[in-house]
Write an enzyme that holds these catalytic residues in place. Structure first.
Site: not given
Length: 313
Positions: A16, A125
């Protein structure tokens, strides 16, 4: 075997970060980014030239197009360091506009394909609002895979499964933050750790429902505050983890065992549910934590997008 190696036996590990120079050390399968991570990266001297280059080449097309090219450039760089997929986020200002989200997602995919990146190596996303979920359903039908983010509630997860999205990112740490703040001085950190952590419990419930009823959508726990939250979700389909916590896992040789088991989930006594728009909105409204954290998360991503745009002059 360190904990990171042990975790990889049960779960696909995802990095991430927007800092692609850090990724190789942890050998993750996939990577995720968001506006906050990109903003953090371009403030570092080694990444500032990527923003300068995007401005020089695409500045005449406007800030939106500069942003699209900047996000895709980071994504392409990350893909050189991983074998799997990168997640690239649609502008959070479009979170309540299905059509605009679809258009922006297709533009990002076009740019990736223009760089020779296969469509299956990119996840778009999108915030898990009702409008975002409907956009994702349309994109999935067109072969564009999605990662539904800012997911805090069971109803969001169920609706994403109904829409047949590729992947969801339930936010463990932000759920934990909300309950800890609500409890104030009465919060007992030790008692609320591991399997008792409210963020961990949320992901476990979603994972169990998906596996019980054969929902194909992948579950990727996200937004971790400590290693304990990660180890309590060993066995989840994927976990996206910051470089700082990846380093802690890599440095520890403490035992790590599977905590989530798809086979065991299929034996659980769970009721099947589904949501139309009215039921979804009501369920989300009844969940104060999810309502507040979803709105807060969108505001935060919008703020960081505006900061990125301000750096464009």
């Amino acid at each position: 075997m360190n904990q990171l190696e042990a975790l990889k036996q049960f779960t696909t590990v995802v990095a991430d970060t927007g800092d692609f120079h850090q990724i190789a050390a942890y050998a993750p399968q996939d990577a995720t980014t968001n506006p906050s991570l990109i903003l953090k990266a371009v403030q570092k001297p080694e990444y500032a030239p990527l923003l300068t280059e995007a401005l020089q080449r695409y500045g005449h097309l406007g800030k939106e197009e500069v942003m699209n090219h900047l996000l895709v450039r980071f994504g392409c760089e990350i893909l050189q360091h991983i074998p799997g997929r990168v997640s690239t986020e649609v502008d959070a200002r479009l979170s309540f506009d299905t059509e605009a989200t679809v258009v922006r997602a297709r533009r990002l995919i076009d740019l990736y394909q223009g760089q020779g990146v296969h469509i299956d190596r990119v996840l778009i996303k999108i915030a898990a609002t009702w409008e975002g979920i409907q956009a994702a359903e349309r994109l999935e039908r067109d072969g564009i895979h999605t990662n539904l983010t800012l997911l805090f509630s069971f109803c969001q997860a169920v609706a994403c499964g109904q829409a047949k999205v590729q992947l969801i990112s339930p936010f463990v740490g932000r759920i934990y933050d909300w309950y800890k703040k609500q409890a104030g001085s009465s919060w007992d950190e030790a008692a609320m750790a591991g399997a008792n952590d409210p963020g961990v419990q949320s992901v476990r419930r979603i994972h169990a429902f998906y596996k019980k009823f054969g929902v194909a959508t992948e579950v990727m726990g996200a937004s971790f505050r400590n290693v304990g939250q990660i180890t309590a979700l060993a066995g989840c389909d994927l976990l996206t983890i910051s470089p700082e916590l990846l380093a802690q896992l890599q440095a520890s040789e403490a035992p790590l065992t599977r905590a989530l088991d798809p086979q065991a989930a299929r034996t659980l006594d769970i009721d099947f549910v589904q949501y139309d728009e009215a039921a979804f909105r009501f369920a989300l409204n009844q969940d104060a934590m999810a309502t507040e954290k979803l709105a807060e998360g969108i505001r935060a991503f919008v703020a960081d997008t505006l900061k990125l745009e301000a750096m464009m002059g």
